[in-house]
Design a protein around this motif. Sequence first.
Motif, mmCIF file in Angstrom:
data_model
loop_
_atom_site.group_PDB
_atom_site.id
_atom_site.type_symbol
_atom_site.label_atom_id
_atom_site.label_comp_id
_atom_site.label_asym_id
_atom_site.label_seq_id
_atom_site.Cartn_x
_atom_site.Cartn_y
_atom_site.Cartn_z
ATOM 1 N N ASP A 58 0.967 -1.208 0.044
ATOM 2 C CA ASP A 58 0.036 -0.016 0.198
ATOM 3 C C ASP A 58 0.744 1.366 0.003
ATOM 4 O O ASP A 58 2.006 1.213 0.206
ATOM 5 C CB ASP A 58 -0.647 -0.164 1.318
ATOM 6 N N TYR A 59 0.240 2.390 -0.431
ATOM 7 C CA TYR A 59 1.218 3.602 -0.299
ATOM 8 C C TYR A 59 0.101 4.786 -0.165
ATOM 9 O O TYR A 59 -0.956 4.658 -0.500
ATOM 10 C CB TYR A 59 2.264 3.942 -1.578
ATOM 11 N N HIS A 60 0.528 5.769 0.564
ATOM 12 C CA HIS A 60 -0.021 6.947 0.784
ATOM 13 C C HIS A 60 0.665 8.407 0.657
ATOM 14 O O HIS A 60 1.854 8.328 0.995
ATOM 15 C CB HIS A 60 -0.608 7.056 2.296
ATOM 16 N N LYS A 61 -0.006 9.316 0.024
ATOM 17 C CA LYS A 61 0.564 10.574 -0.022
ATOM 18 C C LYS A 61 0.128 11.546 1.053
ATOM 19 O O LYS A 61 -1.244 11.446 1.172
ATOM 20 C CB LYS A 61 0.215 11.265 -1.271
ATOM 21 N N ARG A 62 0.772 12.160 1.709
ATOM 22 C CA ARG A 62 0.440 12.854 2.931
ATOM 23 C C ARG A 62 1.269 14.043 3.358
ATOM 24 O O ARG A 62 2.237 14.168 3.062
ATOM 25 C CB ARG A 62 0.329 11.823 4.299
ATOM 26 N N ARG A 63 0.403 14.805 3.902
ATOM 27 C CA ARG A 63 0.900 16.365 4.553
ATOM 28 C C ARG A 63 1.849 15.820 5.906
ATOM 29 O O ARG A 63 0.958 15.005 6.704
ATOM 30 C CB ARG A 63 0.104 17.028 4.785
ATOM 31 N N GLY A 64 2.981 15.843 6.018
ATOM 32 C CA GLY A 64 3.644 15.640 7.166
ATOM 33 C C GLY A 64 4.489 16.589 7.799
ATOM 34 O O GLY A 64 4.289 18.045 7.463
ATOM 35 N N GLY A 65 5.494 16.624 8.876
ATOM 36 C CA GLY A 65 6.035 17.577 9.619
ATOM 37 C C GLY A 65 5.481 17.684 10.762
ATOM 38 O O GLY A 65 4.026 17.415 10.693
ATOM 39 N N ASN A 66 6.069 17.677 11.737
ATOM 40 C CA ASN A 66 5.552 17.822 13.219
ATOM 41 C C ASN A 66 4.457 18.604 13.539
ATOM 42 O O ASN A 66 3.539 18.350 13.977
ATOM 43 C CB ASN A 66 6.757 18.113 14.249
ATOM 44 N N ALA A 67 4.625 19.946 13.152
ATOM 45 C CA ALA A 67 3.572 20.889 13.259
ATOM 46 C C ALA A 67 2.352 20.629 12.496
ATOM 47 O O ALA A 67 1.171 20.863 12.830
ATOM 48 C CB ALA A 67 3.874 22.120 13.241
ATOM 49 N N SER A 68 2.577 20.072 11.262
ATOM 50 C CA SER A 68 1.691 19.843 10.353
ATOM 51 C C SER A 68 0.729 18.674 10.842
ATOM 52 O O SER A 68 -0.519 18.591 10.944
ATOM 53 C CB SER A 68 2.308 19.620 9.081
ATOM 54 N N ASN A 69 1.218 17.484 11.309
ATOM 55 C CA ASN A 69 0.581 16.399 11.991
ATOM 56 C C ASN A 69 -0.105 16.829 13.240
ATOM 57 O O ASN A 69 -1.294 16.292 13.324
ATOM 58 C CB ASN A 69 1.433 15.512 12.309
ATOM 59 N N SER A 70 0.368 17.544 14.010
ATOM 60 C CA SER A 70 -0.249 18.077 15.407
ATOM 61 C C SER A 70 -1.511 18.776 14.821
ATOM 62 O O SER A 70 -2.348 18.698 15.494
ATOM 63 C CB SER A 70 0.768 19.038 16.074
ATOM 64 N N SER A 71 -1.400 19.688 14.123
ATOM 65 C CA SER A 71 -2.232 20.429 13.532
ATOM 66 C C SER A 71 -3.632 19.567 12.891
ATOM 67 O O SER A 71 -4.801 19.910 13.301
ATOM 68 C CB SER A 71 -2.218 21.401 12.289
ATOM 69 N N THR A 72 -3.034 18.629 12.231
ATOM 70 C CA THR A 72 -4.167 17.718 11.813
ATOM 71 C C THR A 72 -5.086 16.897 13.006
ATOM 72 O O THR A 72 -6.076 16.837 12.983
ATOM 73 C CB THR A 72 -3.615 16.582 10.923
ATOM 74 N N VAL A 73 -4.351 16.422 13.938
ATOM 75 C CA VAL A 73 -4.875 16.224 15.009
ATOM 76 C C VAL A 73 -5.676 16.899 15.732
ATOM 77 O O VAL A 73 -6.973 16.506 16.322
ATOM 78 C CB VAL A 73 -3.986 15.324 15.908
ATOM 79 N N LEU A 74 -5.450 18.078 16.041
ATOM 80 C CA LEU A 74 -5.945 18.956 16.564
ATOM 81 C C LEU A 74 -7.390 19.321 15.692
ATOM 82 O O LEU A 74 -8.534 19.449 16.431
ATOM 83 C CB LEU A 74 -5.378 20.469 16.815
ATOM 84 N N SER A 75 -7.376 19.569 14.721
ATOM 85 C CA SER A 75 -8.695 19.609 13.725
ATOM 86 C C SER A 75 -9.446 18.562 13.777
ATOM 87 O O SER A 75 -10.727 18.573 14.021
ATOM 88 C CB SER A 75 -8.194 19.978 12.375
#
Length: 308
Positions: A44-61
């Motif tokens: 499997d593969y996925h394209k995703r927005r990453g980076g610490n701040a970016s990941n934390s923002s996604t979870v907050l949202s």
Amino acid sequence: METGKADCSSENQDRILVVGYSCFDLIFSAPRFPEEDSMSRAVDYHKRRGGNASNSSTVLSQLGAKPEILAVMTDDEYGKFIQDDLKKNGIIFENCPVYAKTETPFTNIILSLSAGTRTILHYRPKDYPDNSVDDFRKLTLSKYKWIHFEGRGIPEVLKMIDVLDGWNSSHIEKKILYSVELERCHDDVKKLISKGNVVFVAKEFAKFLGYTCATSTLQGLAPLVQPGATIIVPWGEQGAVARSGDGEIIRSSAYPPKAVLDTTGAGDTFIAATIFYLSNNKTLFEAIDFGNKIAGAKCGMVGYLGIN
Ligand code: ADP
């Protein structure tokens, strides 16, 4: 240089700002980590927005907060993917500088389904800019109830913290709580230990300082943080341990998922969920326990959507 746009003009002190890094991730799930110089198939593969701040923002949202990110943006193909994805996830990025003709940082991640490991190969373009205090100065600080600083680009982060401390001392009734994250194993990251109401210490950084467990990390760092600051140390499948401002040690065990599918961003998820609870006046135990619960759920799924 231009500025990204989003539609939020509220003056309420309700946003959580995450200052840090954003990049493009290409994630392969493989039965096992490949042999060097071999050819094997991913499942499997996925394209995703990453980076610490970016990941934390996604979870907050995902948790229902109102997150904003301050990170350098680009406008190449991957940069546009990142901006579209921020929009889709309701993450405010209106104050991010957009650098034209700059390549987007790129990460290749291999998830081993048999070992539960994640192996990361990251490309950061030469001369890629860090966030600057000038971008931070443009923010209307009265909109934020919490600001989290990912520990990178330390000289500029220290200047941003000076701006924030100055603002806080003249707005006692609206004081913005803030946290710092010590993860990247560089000497200058140590300068953040004495900053912030909450200091998150990743286990890699704790080991870099010579500590072998979460509790010894808390004991060692306690004299170095600001008086009254909280220290939180997440430690993989062992969960997390924290030391409150008055010296109480608090533990919460991990919540192991049925199968570990993707631990990319487990630490970023833990931080986001813990900040979400702390910024809603929950106790320190409730906050780290929620952090473990959400981070454990994240390890059992690929990506972040539906994490709550
Ligand atoms: P990172 O390496 O991404 O910085 P950690 O490995 O320290 O993060 O994990 C952060 C949090 O994620 C832990 O405190 C825990 O809550 C959760 N976590 C990580 N790995 C597991 C696991 N195998 N099972 C359950 N929870 C986990």
